[in-house]
Motif scaffolding. Structure first.
Motif, short mmCIF file in Angstrom:
data_model
loop_
_atom_site.label_atom_id
_atom_site.label_comp_id
_atom_site.label_asym_id
_atom_site.label_seq_id
_atom_site.Cartn_x
_atom_site.Cartn_y
_atom_site.Cartn_z
N TRP A 27 0.83 -1.21 0.00
CA TRP A 27 0.00 0.00 0.00
C TRP A 27 0.85 1.25 0.00
CZ3 TRP A 27 -0.58 4.02 3.49
CH2 TRP A 27 -1.65 4.88 3.24
N ALA A 28 1.97 1.22 0.65
CA ALA A 28 2.81 2.39 0.79
C ALA A 28 3.67 2.66 -0.42
CB ALA A 28 3.68 2.24 2.03
N GLN A 29 3.73 1.74 -1.37
CA GLN A 29 4.53 1.97 -2.56
C GLN A 29 3.94 3.14 -3.34
OE1 GLN A 29 4.64 -1.70 -4.66
NE2 GLN A 29 6.05 -2.66 -3.23
N LYS A 30 4.79 3.84 -4.08
CA LYS A 30 4.35 4.99 -4.84
C LYS A 30 3.26 4.59 -5.83
CE LYS A 30 5.98 8.93 -7.37
NZ LYS A 30 7.08 9.66 -7.91
N GLN A 31 2.16 5.32 -5.79
CA GLN A 31 1.02 5.04 -6.67
C GLN A 31 1.26 5.65 -8.05
OE1 GLN A 31 -1.81 3.25 -5.74
NE2 GLN A 31 -0.59 2.76 -3.94
N THR A 32 0.78 5.01 -9.11
CA THR A 32 0.85 5.56 -10.46
C THR A 32 -0.56 5.77 -10.96
OG1 THR A 32 0.93 3.36 -11.42
CG2 THR A 32 3.04 4.45 -10.97
N GLY A 33 -0.74 6.68 -11.94
CA GLY A 33 -2.06 6.96 -12.49
C GLY A 33 -2.63 8.24 -11.90
N PHE A 34 -3.90 8.52 -12.19
CA PHE A 34 -4.55 9.75 -11.78
C PHE A 34 -5.64 9.44 -10.76
CE2 PHE A 34 -3.12 10.52 -16.15
CZ PHE A 34 -2.28 11.61 -15.92
N THR A 35 -5.88 10.38 -9.89
CA THR A 35 -6.97 10.23 -8.93
C THR A 35 -8.27 10.67 -9.59
OG1 THR A 35 -6.78 12.45 -8.05
CG2 THR A 35 -5.41 10.74 -7.01
N ILE A 36 -9.37 10.34 -8.98
CA ILE A 36 -10.69 10.74 -9.49
C ILE A 36 -10.80 12.26 -9.53
CG2 ILE A 36 -13.08 10.87 -8.72
CD1 ILE A 36 -13.12 8.26 -9.65
N VAL A 37 -10.31 12.93 -8.53
CA VAL A 37 -10.37 14.39 -8.47
C VAL A 37 -9.61 15.00 -9.64
CG1 VAL A 37 -9.77 16.43 -7.11
CG2 VAL A 37 -10.71 14.42 -5.98
N GLU A 38 -8.43 14.51 -9.93
CA GLU A 38 -7.65 15.02 -11.06
C GLU A 38 -8.39 14.81 -12.38
OE1 GLU A 38 -3.09 14.39 -9.42
OE2 GLU A 38 -4.17 12.68 -10.27
N LEU A 39 -8.98 13.65 -12.55
CA LEU A 39 -9.74 13.37 -13.78
C LEU A 39 -10.96 14.29 -13.89
CD1 LEU A 39 -9.55 9.48 -13.89
CD2 LEU A 39 -8.36 11.10 -15.36
N LEU A 40 -11.66 14.52 -12.77
CA LEU A 40 -12.82 15.41 -12.80
C LEU A 40 -12.42 16.84 -13.16
CD1 LEU A 40 -14.92 14.18 -9.77
CD2 LEU A 40 -15.53 14.06 -12.17
N ILE A 41 -11.30 17.30 -12.65
CA ILE A 41 -10.83 18.65 -12.97
C ILE A 41 -10.56 18.77 -14.47
CG2 ILE A 41 -8.89 20.25 -12.69
CD1 ILE A 41 -8.82 19.34 -9.73
N VAL A 42 -9.93 17.78 -15.05
CA VAL A 42 -9.65 17.80 -16.49
C VAL A 42 -10.95 17.81 -17.29
CG1 VAL A 42 -8.68 16.44 -18.38
CG2 VAL A 42 -7.37 16.76 -16.28
N VAL A 43 -11.91 17.00 -16.89
CA VAL A 43 -13.20 16.93 -17.60
C VAL A 43 -13.91 18.28 -17.51
CG1 VAL A 43 -15.49 15.88 -17.55
CG2 VAL A 43 -13.47 14.45 -17.42
#
Length: 170
Positions: free
Chosen positions: A24-40
């Protein structure tokens, strides 16, 4: 030998967590839902601005086309009048009764104009009326991006054609 291995630097997530939580503590990759919503949302705002600007451009283009049509019709009417003893065509049947400019086709086409220009938007028309004695005429133009107006040319034109509140075209 064991001591050197123990002192070797370890990745940061091993320092924070140990045991079953290491993954769980390993660095996450990809985008969060909030980031995707901001782009949309940003894309939607830009699309809305573009659509509004495009519609305004279309409206002004149709009005420009109407102005060109009116100039062509007015030129044809003046050529007709010059060759017909100063009289304008009685295309509507009765003086001071309005009709569509398409009614002018039998009087003006093909000698004075190749075709009566249609309005660029269906359901919108340019109206024509001839005055008493065929010594003047009027054109009523319905613009989209500016006020409706009328052209009154010659003698015996009634200012009340299409209502006294309709301004003259500039």
């Amino acid at each position: 030998g064991d001591k050197q291995e123990f002192l070797a630097p370890k990745p940061w997530y091993f320092l924070c967590y140990t045991g079953p939580m290491q993954k769980w503590a390993q660095k996450q990759t990809g985008f969060t839902i909030v980031e995707l919503l901001i782009v949309v949302v940003v894309i939607a705002i830009l699309a809305a601005i573009t659509i509004v600007a495009y519609n305004g451009i279309q409206t002004r283009a149709r009005d420009s086309s109407r102005e060109t049509a009116v100039r062509s019709i007015r030129t044809a009417l003046e050529m007709y009048q010059a060759e017909n003893d100063g009289l304008y065509p009685n295309a509507c049947g009765t003086p001071n009764t309005g009709c569509l400019t398409s009614s002018l086709a039998s009087s003006l086409v093909p000698k004075y104009i190749s075709a009566i220009p249609p309005d660029p938007k269906s359901g919108t028309t340019i109206d024509y009326v001839v005055g008493t004695g065929q010594l003047g005429y009027g054109l009523y133009v319905r613009y989209e991006s500016k006020a409706v107006c009328k052209y009154l040319v010659g003698q015996n034109t009634l200012t009340g054609w299409w209502g006294s509140g309709v301004p003259a075209c500039a």
